[in-house]
Scaffold this active site. Sequence first.
Site, short mmCIF file in Angstrom:
data_model
loop_
_atom_site.label_atom_id
_atom_site.label_comp_id
_atom_site.label_asym_id
_atom_site.label_seq_id
_atom_site.Cartn_x
_atom_site.Cartn_y
_atom_site.Cartn_z
N ASP A 1 0.86 -1.19 0.00
CA ASP A 1 0.00 0.00 0.00
C ASP A 1 0.89 1.24 0.00
O ASP A 1 1.73 1.39 0.87
CB ASP A 1 -0.89 -0.05 1.26
CG ASP A 1 -1.72 1.23 1.43
OD1 ASP A 1 -1.93 1.94 0.43
OD2 ASP A 1 -2.15 1.48 2.58
N ASN B 1 -0.44 4.58 -0.34
CA ASN B 1 -1.10 5.84 0.03
C ASN B 1 -1.92 5.76 1.31
O ASN B 1 -2.81 6.57 1.54
CB ASN B 1 -1.98 6.32 -1.14
CG ASN B 1 -3.11 5.34 -1.43
OD1 ASN B 1 -3.09 4.21 -0.94
ND2 ASN B 1 -4.08 5.76 -2.21
N ASP C 1 -4.28 3.67 2.58
CA ASP C 1 -5.69 3.34 2.71
C ASP C 1 -5.88 1.86 3.05
O ASP C 1 -7.00 1.35 3.06
CB ASP C 1 -6.48 3.70 1.44
CG ASP C 1 -6.02 2.93 0.22
OD1 ASP C 1 -5.06 2.13 0.35
OD2 ASP C 1 -6.62 3.09 -0.86
N ASP D 1 -1.54 -1.26 -4.01
CA ASP D 1 -1.84 -0.50 -5.23
C ASP D 1 -0.66 -0.54 -6.19
O ASP D 1 0.40 -1.08 -5.87
CB ASP D 1 -2.20 0.95 -4.85
CG ASP D 1 -1.25 1.53 -3.83
OD1 ASP D 1 -0.04 1.49 -4.08
OD2 ASP D 1 -1.72 2.00 -2.75
N ASP E 1 -3.84 -10.52 -16.09
CA ASP E 1 -4.92 -11.49 -15.92
C ASP E 1 -6.02 -11.14 -16.90
O ASP E 1 -6.42 -9.98 -17.01
CB ASP E 1 -5.46 -11.40 -14.48
CG ASP E 1 -5.78 -12.76 -13.90
OD1 ASP E 1 -6.57 -13.49 -14.54
OD2 ASP E 1 -5.27 -13.08 -12.81
N ASP F 1 -8.13 -16.52 -17.04
CA ASP F 1 -8.97 -17.02 -15.98
C ASP F 1 -9.97 -18.07 -16.51
O ASP F 1 -10.65 -17.82 -17.52
CB ASP F 1 -9.74 -15.83 -15.39
CG ASP F 1 -10.41 -16.15 -14.08
OD1 ASP F 1 -9.71 -16.53 -13.14
OD2 ASP F 1 -11.65 -16.00 -14.00
N GLU G 1 -5.92 -20.97 -17.12
CA GLU G 1 -6.34 -21.67 -15.91
C GLU G 1 -7.41 -22.68 -16.31
O GLU G 1 -8.47 -22.30 -16.82
CB GLU G 1 -6.91 -20.67 -14.90
CG GLU G 1 -7.23 -21.35 -13.58
CD GLU G 1 -8.22 -20.59 -12.71
OE1 GLU G 1 -8.21 -20.79 -11.50
OE2 GLU G 1 -9.02 -19.80 -13.25
N HIS H 1 -3.25 -17.20 -5.51
CA HIS H 1 -4.20 -16.46 -4.69
C HIS H 1 -5.43 -17.28 -4.33
O HIS H 1 -6.27 -16.82 -3.57
CB HIS H 1 -4.62 -15.19 -5.43
CG HIS H 1 -5.34 -15.53 -6.71
ND1 HIS H 1 -4.70 -16.12 -7.78
CD2 HIS H 1 -6.64 -15.41 -7.07
CE1 HIS H 1 -5.58 -16.34 -8.74
NE2 HIS H 1 -6.77 -15.93 -8.34
N ASP H 2 -5.57 -18.48 -4.89
CA ASP H 2 -6.72 -19.34 -4.59
C ASP H 2 -6.35 -20.52 -3.70
O ASP H 2 -7.23 -21.30 -3.31
CB ASP H 2 -7.32 -19.91 -5.88
CG ASP H 2 -7.94 -18.85 -6.77
OD1 ASP H 2 -8.45 -17.84 -6.23
OD2 ASP H 2 -7.93 -19.03 -8.00
C1 GLC Z 1 -10.37 -18.15 -11.02
C2 GLC Z 1 -9.63 -17.16 -10.17
C3 GLC Z 1 -10.39 -16.97 -8.90
C4 GLC Z 1 -11.75 -16.40 -9.26
C5 GLC Z 1 -12.47 -17.28 -10.28
C6 GLC Z 1 -13.62 -16.56 -10.89
O1 GLC Z 1 -10.44 -19.40 -10.45
O2 GLC Z 1 -8.32 -17.59 -9.96
O3 GLC Z 1 -9.73 -16.16 -7.99
O4 GLC Z 1 -12.53 -16.31 -8.12
O5 GLC Z 1 -11.64 -17.66 -11.33
O6 GLC Z 1 -13.18 -15.54 -11.74
CA CA Z 2 -3.48 1.99 -1.35
#
Ligand code: GLC
Ligand code: CA
Length: 561
Positions: free
Chosen positions: A22, A24, A26, A30, A99, A200, A257, A331-332
């Site tokens: 971050d 700034n 908040d 970013d 992405d 995605d 993916e 991230h999943d």
């Molecule tokens: C993919 C992404 C996930 C998202 C899902 C729907 O699996 O990695 O984070 O929630 O698609 O877009």
């Molecule tokens: Ca920020």
Amino acid sequence: MSSIEWWQKATVYQIYPRSFQDSNGDGIGDLPGITQRLDYVKSLGVDVLWLNPIYESPNDDNGYDISNYRKIMPEFGTMDDFDKLLSGIHTRGMKLMMDLVVNHTSDEHPWFQQGIDPSSPYHNFYIWRKGEKDGTPPNNWRSEFHGPAWQFNTANEEWYLHLFSQKQPDLNWDNPAVRAEVYDIMKWWCEKGIDGFRMDVINLISKPTGLPDDPLVADGKSFSSLRMSANGPHVHEYLREMNRKVLSQYDLITVGETGDVTAEDAIKYTGFDRHELEMVFQFEHMSLDNDPQFGKWSTRKLNLVDLKRSLSYWQEKLHGRAWNSLYWNNHDQPRVVSRFGNDTPQYRSVSAKMLAQTLHFLQGTPYIYQGEELGMTNARSMTLADYKDLDTLNAYQELVEEKKLISSTEMMAAIQRRSRDNARTPMQWDATNNAGFSTVTPWLKVNGNYVDINVHDEETDPDSVLAYYKKLISVRQGHDVFIDGSYQLLDPTDDKVYAYVRENGSEKVLVINNFSDEFLKRDFASQIDKTVRLLISNYASDQGMDNLRPYEAKSYIVQKQ
Ligand code: GLC
Ligand code: CA
């Protein structure tokens, strides 16, 4: 494939912008924050950065619900900030992968808003159906984020399909106008100078003809119908069209993916002669610890023999025909050191290094998810109220509150093990307040162990997980055997040690990984029967290839002939 392509040799670093830095005050990461940290990213030795979605979005699913594909989410900054970031990446000799989320948009996207009117040309951009007379939806599909995959719209009295949340309506890829718009968006970003796309859920874009009911849902055996749309009838036709019209016009790295794919399916997407994608993210090794009934909401432990079987199957099938992506984290997924390693203070560091070696010396392009290079662990001491991920919250609602299939205690244990928020806690930069991520309380709770696990400390410790990742990346880049060599699994039934051999015309490497907290004696020496030289190890002194300490990882160059 004759020569090695740059994206095969590359290492990719994934940044989850909301949780990286971050700038700034908040509490939300970013783009200027990422720009500030580019020297750190460069110091790892990685070649490509993948950013999770940064486009304008109401953030129902943290940016995976896009309302404008050509604008930056205001929380993340401006297009000017983006341009600065891109040039900062390029100046340092790195590349940027964006992405691409085009299976669905946000319901706040103007296409959807205008398309509610059945006479609008945008109506056919989405998948609208009349329901049954008695008010039931067009079919029995369940969304990935729990509840029905259909939402009724009172304005036009039709239902729209959403495989994910209600705020993520699925695009109708059978409409050529949708495809043309998507290719325009892609070209627009390519013209800006980006270097690749992570696509995605791209194998869900072609829905099955007639949208038949999901038999597993009908039998009460599944809570999600994603499967039904995987690898649909026109998916390859559409990806080839995308390749012809966009991808082939630029020098890009692409990764799709794709859940629910076998290696044979993956070869159809990524085969060297297929002209579709460079590689896919497959999920087989990420579901080995799933529960038969509740899927990822599980506390089961991995069986190493299953992992070896799965990864070896992918290594062998794709060799010479297509290309693997290699990942433990994103991230999943929960943090791998907590999931397949041992995150107690005694073994966290050594087991994180062992997992890194196991993955990076396989054939494929390795992906590192922010914080993985520090050995960051699953979130600690979060109550249900601390979780922000809609998947986690909806699952709790359905399985505990509505259906009463799991007790609250069991579900909380599963959440602590597998929730996506385990990966999304802020990056741990130093031991100051909020881990140096922000000057204010962050959008998601910082993992309490940041005082002990952070960039600042690991950068000055030659024995840190971070130092090991740097070394591993450079060793892999220095030996083409890791890129083009064959793969041979040793001792498939050994449930504590994962050892394999990589070999090409000029080099041979033996890779040994102890997945247990035990001292073990094995017999590699007689199987190899050649002079060896230690290449890399996560312990200071070697005790010989047959003697393994807890979570020991080591690789040897085996003399040829
Ligand atoms: C993919 C992404 C996930 C998202 C899902 C729907 O699996 O990695 O984070 O929630 O698609 O877009
Ligand atoms: Ca920020």
